[in-house]
Motif scaffolding. Structure first.
Motif, PDB file in Angstrom:
ATOM      1  N   GLU A   1       0.805  -1.223   0.000  1.00  0.00           N
ATOM      2  CA  GLU A   1       0.000   0.000   0.000  1.00  0.00           C
ATOM      3  C   GLU A   1       0.842   1.279   0.000  1.00  0.00           C
ATOM      4  N   PRO A   2       1.981   1.329   0.703  1.00  0.00           N
ATOM      5  CA  PRO A   2       2.778   2.576   0.689  1.00  0.00           C
ATOM      6  C   PRO A   2       3.251   2.993  -0.704  1.00  0.00           C
ATOM      7  N   ALA A   3       3.174   2.082  -1.671  1.00  0.00           N
ATOM      8  CA  ALA A   3       3.610   2.438  -3.028  1.00  0.00           C
ATOM      9  C   ALA A   3       2.768   3.551  -3.621  1.00  0.00           C
ATOM     10  N   ALA A   4       1.545   3.721  -3.102  1.00  0.00           N
ATOM     11  CA  ALA A   4       0.661   4.760  -3.630  1.00  0.00           C
ATOM     12  C   ALA A   4       0.940   6.122  -3.024  1.00  0.00           C
ATOM     13  N   LEU A   5       1.839   6.202  -2.049  1.00  0.00           N
ATOM     14  CA  LEU A   5       2.122   7.457  -1.368  1.00  0.00           C
ATOM     15  C   LEU A   5       3.479   8.003  -1.765  1.00  0.00           C
ATOM     16  N   GLY A   6       3.581   9.323  -1.877  1.00  0.00           N
ATOM     17  CA  GLY A   6       4.864   9.956  -2.146  1.00  0.00           C
ATOM     18  C   GLY A   6       5.656  10.145  -0.873  1.00  0.00           C
ATOM     19  N   PRO A   7       6.947  10.482  -0.985  1.00  0.00           N
ATOM     20  CA  PRO A   7       7.789  10.662   0.204  1.00  0.00           C
ATOM     21  C   PRO A   7       7.526  11.946   0.963  1.00  0.00           C
ATOM     22  N   GLY A   8       6.715  12.840   0.413  1.00  0.00           N
ATOM     23  CA  GLY A   8       6.445  14.110   1.081  1.00  0.00           C
ATOM     24  C   GLY A   8       5.080  14.637   0.703  1.00  0.00           C
ATOM     25  N   ASP A   9       4.733  15.787   1.223  1.00  0.00           N
ATOM     26  CA  ASP A   9       3.440  16.385   0.917  1.00  0.00           C
ATOM     27  C   ASP A   9       3.407  16.825  -0.540  1.00  0.00           C
ATOM     28  N   TRP A  10       2.295  16.551  -1.204  1.00  0.00           N
ATOM     29  CA  TRP A  10       2.140  16.958  -2.599  1.00  0.00           C
ATOM     30  C   TRP A  10       1.718  18.422  -2.651  1.00  0.00           C
ATOM     31  N   HIS A  11       2.219  19.132  -3.646  1.00  0.00           N
ATOM     32  CA  HIS A  11       1.842  20.523  -3.832  1.00  0.00           C
ATOM     33  C   HIS A  11       1.693  20.775  -5.324  1.00  0.00           C
ATOM     34  N   ALA A  12       0.638  21.481  -5.703  1.00  0.00           N
ATOM     35  CA  ALA A  12       0.331  21.685  -7.121  1.00  0.00           C
ATOM     36  C   ALA A  12       1.417  22.453  -7.854  1.00  0.00           C
ATOM     37  N   ASP A  13       2.186  23.283  -7.137  1.00  0.00           N
ATOM     38  CA  ASP A  13       3.209  24.100  -7.781  1.00  0.00           C
ATOM     39  C   ASP A  13       4.544  23.378  -7.929  1.00  0.00           C
ATOM     40  N   ARG A  14       4.650  22.172  -7.410  1.00  0.00           N
ATOM     41  CA  ARG A  14       5.900  21.420  -7.495  1.00  0.00           C
ATOM     42  C   ARG A  14       5.701  20.143  -8.292  1.00  0.00           C
ATOM     43  N   PRO A  15       6.741  19.653  -8.975  1.00  0.00           N
ATOM     44  CA  PRO A  15       6.640  18.350  -9.633  1.00  0.00           C
ATOM     45  C   PRO A  15       6.424  17.266  -8.585  1.00  0.00           C
ATOM     46  N   TYR A  16       5.952  16.129  -9.046  1.00  0.00           N
ATOM     47  CA  TYR A  16       5.794  14.992  -8.137  1.00  0.00           C
ATOM     48  C   TYR A  16       7.130  14.671  -7.488  1.00  0.00           C
ATOM     49  N   ARG A  17       7.081  14.355  -6.202  1.00  0.00           N
ATOM     50  CA  ARG A  17       8.290  13.923  -5.519  1.00  0.00           C
ATOM     51  C   ARG A  17       8.171  12.422  -5.309  1.00  0.00           C
ATOM     52  N   LEU A  18       8.911  11.670  -6.082  1.00  0.00           N
ATOM     53  CA  LEU A  18       8.824  10.214  -6.077  1.00  0.00           C
ATOM     54  C   LEU A  18      10.135   9.611  -5.600  1.00  0.00           C
ATOM     55  N   ASP A  19      10.058   8.430  -5.014  1.00  0.00           N
ATOM     56  CA  ASP A  19      11.296   7.730  -4.675  1.00  0.00           C
ATOM     57  C   ASP A  19      11.758   6.905  -5.869  1.00  0.00           C
ATOM     58  N   ALA A  20      12.900   6.238  -5.709  1.00  0.00           N
ATOM     59  CA  ALA A  20      13.523   5.544  -6.843  1.00  0.00           C
ATOM     60  C   ALA A  20      12.630   4.450  -7.405  1.00  0.00           C
ATOM     61  N   LEU A  21      11.950   3.690  -6.545  1.00  0.00           N
ATOM     62  CA  LEU A  21      11.129   2.587  -7.029  1.00  0.00           C
ATOM     63  C   LEU A  21       9.850   3.084  -7.702  1.00  0.00           C
ATOM     64  N   GLN A  22       9.302   4.176  -7.219  1.00  0.00           N
ATOM     65  CA  GLN A  22       8.136   4.746  -7.891  1.00  0.00           C
ATOM     66  C   GLN A  22       8.507   5.268  -9.280  1.00  0.00           C
ATOM     67  N   ARG A  23       9.673   5.912  -9.368  1.00  0.00           N
ATOM     68  CA  ARG A  23      10.134   6.371 -10.691  1.00  0.00           C
ATOM     69  C   ARG A  23      10.381   5.173 -11.611  1.00  0.00           C
ATOM     70  N   LEU A  24      10.943   4.106 -11.051  1.00  0.00           N
ATOM     71  CA  LEU A  24      11.161   2.892 -11.845  1.00  0.00           C
ATOM     72  C   LEU A  24       9.849   2.391 -12.421  1.00  0.00           C
ATOM     73  N   PHE A  25       8.818   2.311 -11.600  1.00  0.00           N
ATOM     74  CA  PHE A  25       7.528   1.814 -12.077  1.00  0.00           C
ATOM     75  C   PHE A  25       6.958   2.685 -13.177  1.00  0.00           C
ATOM     76  N   LEU A  26       6.960   3.997 -12.972  1.00  0.00           N
ATOM     77  CA  LEU A  26       6.350   4.897 -13.949  1.00  0.00           C
ATOM     78  C   LEU A  26       7.139   4.919 -15.254  1.00  0.00           C
ATOM     79  N   PHE A  27       8.469   5.034 -15.162  1.00  0.00           N
ATOM     80  CA  PHE A  27       9.263   5.149 -16.390  1.00  0.00           C
ATOM     81  C   PHE A  27       9.256   3.843 -17.182  1.00  0.00           C
ATOM     82  N   SER A  28       9.299   2.707 -16.486  1.00  0.00           N
ATOM     83  CA  SER A  28       9.386   1.421 -17.187  1.00  0.00           C
ATOM     84  C   SER A  28       8.108   1.078 -17.941  1.00  0.00           C
ATOM     85  N   ARG A  29       7.029   1.826 -17.716  1.00  0.00           N
ATOM     86  CA  ARG A  29       5.811   1.600 -18.510  1.00  0.00           C
ATOM     87  C   ARG A  29       6.073   1.867 -19.987  1.00  0.00           C
TER      88      ARG A  29
END
Length: 387
Positions: free
Chosen positions: A330-358
């Motif tokens: 379940e933690p895979a659905a959460l980012g490492p910090g608070d989300w803010h509309a004015d900032r890019p997504y803050r993802l950890d290495a494994l989340q970036r792996l999942f998104l980019f490898s698509r």
């Protein structure tokens, strides 16, 4: 087969490791860029595979296994991503195979010194995996001394930093398919004639660009392989895209897999027999890909080799991204910090792996295109109907 390296390769490995240690240890965290490319060039580490009777063009050369050793040590040292990859590993071998002496003398020394960066102008909005559908045009002008290029390219890595772009364009009016295409070397510093726009990805980053050519100029002497021969040159370049770099890529894959395994052990996911089976399968498939790459490297591999390699690693990497999210739970659905509309997504290495490898089974030739190549060119099956 014996995949061991010889004494000379191991001596070269020690030299490479020592140089990387000296130039990376104690340095501030580097970002990939021109300064690092120039440092590599000064050390003689760019263009190790440029073997040709024309000369070395300022670089030192080594054996094929030596190139693998350097690539492995570079990856293991976690050195900065290369911004000179396209010039060194794609353009340079292409010029040595299809260019003339003047072109090699003009462009290769600058790449070897790390002074000029390149990008690739292949894909278009209506011609991604199907390069035969390219619509960008190049028309002779100025008494035949230049070409005027008009059209749009997309998914162009490093276009915002590159000095030059090798462009596949249509030089024969009314031509279709792979006929009438030419391979041109185009300077990117043409304000008003070339516009680069970043493409924002779902990960929040912008690793790719779209490039608009509005009458951009390319000198006639920078036509590679002759007018109308662009398809042959372009296909030769794509075959080189999956050489030694494939083995480097696999070292990065191994590091990502190790990170997933560590997490599975730490959070208890490895206790699930289904997860454990998937982890073992990923490891076994990665070993098989490495052995297959070593087996085919440096041999007269058939036309299916690049397509088979792309099918193998594209699917493997995407499955690894999915496995990483399964291990996270379940933690895979959460980012490492608070989300803010004015900032890019803050993802950890494994989340970036999942998104980019698509995208791995799409870019560089989709799985469907690779299977079609294997079916038609290798198995001799009837060609797919094309309107």
């Amino acid at each position: 087969m014996d995949f061991a390296f010889g004494p000379e390769d191991e001596a070269f490995r020690r030299e490479a490791r020592a140089w990387l240690t000296e130039h990376l240890t104690g340095q501030p965290v580097r970002t990939a860029g021109r300064a690092w490319e120039r440092e590599l060039g000064a050390g003689g580490w760019i263009g190790l595979g440029w073997h040709h009777a024309r000369g070395t063009y300022g670089n030192r050369t080594t054996t094929l296994t030596g190139q693998i050793v350097w690539a492995e040590e570079y990856a293991r040292a976690q050195a900065p991503p290369r911004h000179g990859h396209l010039g060194e590993n794609l353009l340079a071998p292409t010029l040595l195979a299809h260019g003339d002496d003047a072109q090699c003398a003009r462009f290769l020394p600058a790449v070897a010194r790390g002074e000029e960066l390149w990008c690739q102008g292949y894909s278009e909005p209506g011609a991604g995996s199907d390069l035969a559908a390219v619509r960008t045009t190049a028309v002779r002008s100025d008494g035949g001394r230049t070409y005027r290029i008009s059209g749009q390219k997309i998914w162009t890595s490093l276009a915002h930093e590159a000095d030059w772009c090798f462009v596949l364009a249509r030089t024969a009016v009314g031509s279709q398919g792979h006929h009438g295409l030419s391979f041109l070397l185009v300077p990117m510093d043409q304000p008003g004639r070339i516009e680069v726009r970043p493409i924002r990805q779902m990960s929040g980053t912008a690793d790719f660009n779209e490039v608009f050519f509005d009458g951009a100029e390319a000198r006639a002497e920078h036509l590679v392989g002759g007018e109308g021969n662009g398809w042959r040159v372009a296909m030769g370049l794509l075959a080189r895209e999956r050489g030694v770099s494939t083995l480097v890529q696999q070292i990065g894959f191994a590091a990502e897999l190790a990170r997933v395994v560590r997490l599975a052990v730490e959070n208890g996911a490895a206790g699930d027999p289904v997860v454990r089976d998937r982890l073992v399968r990923q490891w076994a498939e990665l070993q098989t890909m490495r052995w297959n790459a070593l087996r085919t490297l440096g041999t007269e591999a058939g036309p299916d080799a690049p397509s088979v390699a792309k099918l193998l690693w594209g699917g493997w990497h995407r499955r690894l991204g999915e496995l990483a999210m399964q291990v996270r739970g379940e933690p895979a659905a959460l980012g490492p910090g608070d989300w803010h509309a004015d900032r890019p997504y803050r993802l950890d290495a494994l989340q970036r792996l999942f998104l980019f490898s698509r995208a791995d089974t799409i870019y560089g030739g989709s799985d469907e295109i690779q299977r079609t190549i294997i079916a038609e060119r290798v198995l001799g099956l009837p060609k797919e109907h094309r309107p």
